[in-house]
Structure formats: C-alpha cells, structure tokens
Design an enzyme around this catalytic site. Structure first.
Site, PDB file in Angstrom:
ATOM      1  CE  LYS A  78     -10.424   3.874   6.290  1.00 42.31           C
ATOM      2  NZ  LYS A  78     -11.066   2.576   6.114  1.00 42.31           N
ATOM      3  CG  PHE A  85     -12.657   0.251   1.580  1.00 38.57           C
ATOM      4  CD1 PHE A  85     -11.807  -0.385   2.471  1.00 38.57           C
ATOM      5  CD2 PHE A  85     -12.491   0.029   0.218  1.00 38.57           C
ATOM      6  CE1 PHE A  85     -10.803  -1.236   2.022  1.00 38.57           C
ATOM      7  CE2 PHE A  85     -11.489  -0.819  -0.245  1.00 38.57           C
ATOM      8  CZ  PHE A  85     -10.653  -1.453   0.661  1.00 38.57           C
ATOM      9  CB  VAL A  86     -10.158   5.622   0.363  1.00 45.27           C
ATOM     10  CG1 VAL A  86     -11.156   6.627   0.909  1.00 45.27           C
ATOM     11  CG2 VAL A  86      -9.074   5.347   1.395  1.00 45.27           C
ATOM     12  N   GLY A 101       0.781  -1.242   0.000  1.00 43.12           N
ATOM     13  CA  GLY A 101       0.000   0.000   0.000  1.00 43.12           C
ATOM     14  C   GLY A 101       0.807   1.283   0.000  1.00 43.12           C
ATOM     15  CG  ASP A 150      -9.231   1.119   9.262  1.00 41.03           C
ATOM     16  OD1 ASP A 150     -10.012   1.882   9.837  1.00 41.03           O
ATOM     17  OD2 ASP A 150      -9.617   0.061   8.723  1.00 41.03           O
ATOM     18  CG  ASP A 183      -1.795   1.961   2.797  1.00 42.96           C
ATOM     19  OD1 ASP A 183      -1.672   1.709   4.012  1.00 42.96           O
ATOM     20  OD2 ASP A 183      -2.302   1.136   2.005  1.00 42.96           O
ATOM     21  NE  ARG A 226      -1.758  -3.144  -4.172  1.00 40.51           N
ATOM     22  CZ  ARG A 226      -1.998  -3.276  -2.873  1.00 40.51           C
ATOM     23  NH1 ARG A 226      -2.008  -2.232  -2.103  1.00 40.51           N
ATOM     24  NH2 ARG A 226      -2.241  -4.471  -2.357  1.00 40.51           N
TER      25      ARG A 226
HETATM   26  P1  5GP Z   1      -5.105  -0.996  10.314  1.00 41.50           P
HETATM   27  O1  5GP Z   1      -4.190  -2.085  10.743  1.00 41.50           O
HETATM   28  O2  5GP Z   1      -4.721   0.381  10.794  1.00 41.50           O
HETATM   29  O3  5GP Z   1      -6.535  -1.320  10.603  1.00 41.50           O
HETATM   30  O4  5GP Z   1      -5.113  -0.983   8.760  1.00 41.50           O
HETATM   31  C1  5GP Z   1      -4.058  -0.600   8.026  1.00 41.50           C
HETATM   32  C2  5GP Z   1      -4.047  -1.333   6.710  1.00 41.50           C
HETATM   33  O5  5GP Z   1      -5.343  -1.722   6.297  1.00 41.50           O
HETATM   34  C3  5GP Z   1      -3.533  -0.398   5.654  1.00 41.50           C
HETATM   35  O6  5GP Z   1      -2.152  -0.577   5.489  1.00 41.50           O
HETATM   36  C4  5GP Z   1      -4.322  -0.815   4.437  1.00 41.50           C
HETATM   37  O7  5GP Z   1      -3.639  -1.825   3.757  1.00 41.50           O
HETATM   38  C5  5GP Z   1      -5.598  -1.393   4.966  1.00 41.50           C
HETATM   39  N1  5GP Z   1      -6.715  -0.413   4.930  1.00 41.50           N
HETATM   40  C6  5GP Z   1      -7.288   0.217   5.966  1.00 41.50           C
HETATM   41  N2  5GP Z   1      -8.261   1.045   5.561  1.00 41.50           N
HETATM   42  C7  5GP Z   1      -8.307   0.948   4.227  1.00 41.50           C
HETATM   43  C8  5GP Z   1      -9.109   1.594   3.213  1.00 41.50           C
HETATM   44  O8  5GP Z   1      -9.980   2.434   3.434  1.00 41.50           O
HETATM   45  N3  5GP Z   1      -8.839   1.210   1.926  1.00 41.50           N
HETATM   46  C9  5GP Z   1      -7.891   0.297   1.611  1.00 41.50           C
HETATM   47  N4  5GP Z   1      -7.737   0.018   0.318  1.00 41.50           N
HETATM   48  N5  5GP Z   1      -7.123  -0.314   2.525  1.00 41.50           N
HETATM   49  C10 5GP Z   1      -7.330   0.011   3.825  1.00 41.50           C
HETATM   50 MG    MG Z   2      -1.439  -2.002   3.681  1.00 42.45          MG
END
Ligand code: 5GP
Ligand code: MG
Length: 177
Positions: free
Chosen positions: A130, A151-152, A43, A102, A99, A164
């Site tokens: 987010k 979700f983006v 990402g 979340d 990237d 991507r």
């Molecule tokens: P976290 O571990 O903070 O929940 O998520 C981080 C990872 O989840 C990011 O590196 C990404 O790969 C994926 N992710 C989280 N939110 C999104 C989103 O809105 N879109 C996409 N495409 N990937 C996301």
């Molecule tokens: Mg990722």
C-alpha cells in the site's frame, strides 16, 4: 463479478503476468543457491503457490501462522505468533512471503523473529504494497504491485475469512455485504 465487489483492481491475467516477471528476478538473485520460502498464513497461500511454481532453485517451503488483523478491516496493531514451534532456518537463505504490506508491523515483527533464528540471508516479498506512510520502517525487497490505501480482497486476501478464493484483487463494496 460478484455484487460484493465494487471494482476489480488487478485482473487474474495482470496478477499472473506480474508473478512470472517477479519470479524471474528472484531466480536471478538466488542462482546456484538453495532457498527456503517462508509464507505467512493464510493470506500468502495462493501467491506463494503460484510464484513457487516459477522458481527454479532447490526450494523448501515453510509456513508461519501469524495474526494481525483478526478478521476486520483495521490493523489491530499487534502481531501474534500462533505457531508452537518455528521452522529450523539456521544457515538458510530465507525469502519471507506475505500477501500485502500495510502498516509494516507484520513484516517487521516476523523479520526480526526469523533473523533471530540465525539465517544466512533474509529477503522479503509481497504481492501488494500500500502506498502510504508506514508505522514501521520496513520495505519489501520484492513487490508485485503498489496500490492505493484501500482495503482489498481476493487472491488470498480475506474479509472475515471470505473472498480468499477470488482469482483477482478487488475492492469490497462495504454497503453490499
Ligand atoms: P501490516 O502488518 O503490514 O499492517 O498488515 C499486514 C497484514 O494485514 C496482511 O498480511 C494482511 O493479512 C492484512 N491486511 C493489510 N491490508 C489489507 C487489505 O487491504 N486487505 C486484506 N484483506 N488484508 C489486509
Ligand atoms: Mg495476513
């Protein structure tokens, strides 16, 4: 715009401009020091490639392969390290680049792992964060944009491996895939 994209959240030029100012802040922080940028695959590839071209200190780029989403739109709640060997980061100033922030699970798990490698300093940088309550108490030191809890895709972010390459950040039209 593609029919699969409902809305462009951040245009190509908005992203480009923000990356330039973010790089200026990072340049100031690490003035006179060496830096290792550690990007999270896949990402962060495009964001890292773009921001690094504005960084002026002696710079090394490494990558870590971790998986948390496994291609869907919901976090699996688990972070898996896919590398057989981690880069040697002992004594280095490390900037971890992802990237998007979340749930915070990825960044906190990876930060813990990287810290354990005996780094001199560790900071984190994400293109997007987010606006939500996170499962993990983690904040990025450098954030490109705060976005709503949607979700983006685009600019490195995928949906089932696709999108991507889009030059902007967009919201997927789930009914039109
Ligand atoms: P976290 O571990 O903070 O929940 O998520 C981080 C990872 O989840 C990011 O590196 C990404 O790969 C994926 N992710 C989280 N939110 C999104 C989103 O809105 N879109 C996409 N495409 N990937 C996301
Ligand atoms: Mg990722």
């Amino acid at each position: 715009m593609r029919k699969e994209i409902q809305k462009i959240l951040l245009s190509e030029s908005e992203v480009r401009d923000r990356i330039t100012t973010l790089a200026t802040t990072i340049n100031k922080r690490y003035e006179g020091q060496e830096l290792v940028v550690v990007m999270l695959l896949k990402g962060a590839i495009i964001f890292t490639a773009d921001i690094c071209r504005h960084l002026e200190m002696p710079l090394q780029i490494e990558c870590l392969n971790v998986a948390s989403y496994h291609g869907g739109t919901e976090s699996s709640g688990q972070v898996e390290f896919l590398d057989r060997k981690l880069p040697d980061l002992a004594g280095k100033n490390v900037l971890l680049v992802d990237d998007i922030l979340d749930t915070g699970l990825t960044l906190s798990a990876v930060s813990r792992e990287v810290q354990a490698l005996g780094v001199n300093s560790l900071k984190t940088c994400v293109l997007l964060a987010k606006n939500k309550t996170r499962t993990e108490e983690v904040n990025a030191d450098y954030v490109g944009f705060e976005i709503e809890n949607e979700f983006v895709v685009g600019y490195g972010l995928d949906y089932q491996g696709l999108y991507r390459n889009l030059p902007y950040i967009g919201i997927l039209n789930v009914e039109n895939l």
